[in-house]
Design a protein around this motif. Sequence first.
Motif, short mmCIF file in Angstrom:
data_model
loop_
_atom_site.label_atom_id
_atom_site.label_comp_id
_atom_site.label_asym_id
_atom_site.label_seq_id
_atom_site.Cartn_x
_atom_site.Cartn_y
_atom_site.Cartn_z
N UNK A 392 0.83 -1.21 0.00
CA UNK A 392 0.00 0.00 0.00
C UNK A 392 0.87 1.26 0.00
N UNK A 393 1.89 1.26 0.86
CA UNK A 393 2.71 2.46 1.04
C UNK A 393 3.47 2.84 -0.22
N UNK A 394 4.01 1.83 -0.91
CA UNK A 394 4.90 2.14 -2.04
C UNK A 394 4.20 2.11 -3.40
N UNK A 395 3.28 1.15 -3.58
CA UNK A 395 2.67 1.01 -4.90
C UNK A 395 1.35 1.76 -5.05
N UNK A 396 0.66 1.98 -3.94
CA UNK A 396 -0.60 2.73 -4.02
C UNK A 396 -0.43 4.20 -3.63
N UNK A 401 1.80 9.03 -6.54
CA UNK A 401 2.01 10.42 -6.14
C UNK A 401 3.29 10.97 -6.78
N UNK A 402 4.35 10.15 -6.80
CA UNK A 402 5.60 10.58 -7.42
C UNK A 402 5.43 10.88 -8.90
N UNK A 416 9.28 12.96 -8.12
CA UNK A 416 9.39 11.52 -7.91
C UNK A 416 9.88 11.23 -6.50
N UNK A 417 10.84 12.00 -6.04
CA UNK A 417 11.40 11.78 -4.71
C UNK A 417 10.43 12.18 -3.60
N UNK A 418 9.61 13.18 -3.83
CA UNK A 418 8.59 13.53 -2.83
C UNK A 418 7.58 12.39 -2.69
N UNK A 419 7.27 11.73 -3.79
CA UNK A 419 6.38 10.58 -3.73
C UNK A 419 6.96 9.46 -2.89
N UNK A 420 8.26 9.19 -3.06
CA UNK A 420 8.92 8.18 -2.24
C UNK A 420 8.90 8.56 -0.76
#
Length: 444
Positions: A392-396, A401-402, A416-420
């Motif tokens: 959920x945290x990384x793929x959803x 978001x990134x 991209x980094x803010x999404x991470x």
Amino acid sequence: MQSFKFHIKETINLAYPVMIGQLGIILMNVIDAIMVGELGPIPLAASSVANSLFILIFIIGVGVALSVSPLVAIAVGENRHYECELLFKNSLFVNVGLNTILFLLTFALSPFLRYLNQPDEVVGQAIIFTNILAFSLIPTSIYHSYKQFIEGLQNTKPAMIITLTAVLINVFINYLLIYGNWGLPRLGLFGAGIGTFTARTFMAFIIFLYVTKSTKYKNFDLKFRFKDYNYKIVRKILAIGLPSGMQYFFEVGAFSFAVIMVGWLGTVQLAAHQIAINLASVPFMAATGISVAGSIRVGNALGRRDVKEIRQAGFTAISLGASIMIFSGIIFVVFNNYLPALYVNDQAVIRYASTILIIAAMFQIFDGTQAVGIGVLRGLTDVKGPTAITFISYWLLALPIGYYLGFKLHLDISGVWYGLLIGLIASATLLTLRFNYKSRRVVH
């Protein structure tokens, strides 16, 4: 109940050799990146793309192997020492078998790098580098089988010494083969791959010699025979190991796909991303060391059915992980303009890398917290919930978001980094809350 000071001391004593050993493994990648960076942005970008695929496959095997340490620790806590050698023998069977499959999978998938919309000048070198790295999977699986067994017995120093020695071997072979010194051919990125394979083969051979010859393990029968195959033990290893492998797959997969997204922005951004990830991986390995120590100590307390010790061991590890990452974040902020210059002389690459190092500094605390959170939950043999949390945290969250911030709002690589960062915040929070909940109820 032991004091908080006692738990800090015990965790550090177990963790620091693992930290140094893990840092040594990452140091191989850092050295490869620095030495390959001397060849220019294209080989550096190619190594980034290759590692994005290889690490995605490699980490599944590592995740499965890591399941053995807490299982051995639990068996020790319950005074079932015979099960320790059964766990080792069957983990060797599982790890070598799984990594043989992953070896074949790497070769099958490497040609698909051509379809990821990466720069043409990067892809050809990336495929070759990926394939040579694939050969290191089998020796690595043997190394981890012995390593996780002895670490479950709370002996973490041998792997540290072996890894640091392997780093020196890797540097020497890189020096010879990347640049063609001492009359040897100049192999560039391919030479770096040979150096990594040789170093990992050395690690497997030396740890095998250490464990089989050491008097510490003379009471264990560690010779694998097919009659030692135990379906129940294999099932126990896979029940913890496969979800653990998928946790790392989802996390590392997200970061690997972030490499692909950054590649859509251009070669310069890709090289900058590789530098920032390389630097961020150094303190992360320290947190991983604490995660392993926390997993072992929580598992040992679980074997004794001691709830207070479980909670103290777990939260001590989480606190230490977060503290180390705060310190590393400060370093990234202070030296953000200087660290990228260690890799390349290209001013455009340095400018991008220095910018995203500020973002990396912000997510250090959450990266450390989630890394340790996964470990202490593994010590409780709790793996299914954390697997869902990482997905959920990384793929959803992180990747969508990134992509939106980077491409729709035109924040470029920073988006991209803010999404991470957002994904790491979610993972760290949920894993810590889950450990708080599960550790109160695990022995009831």
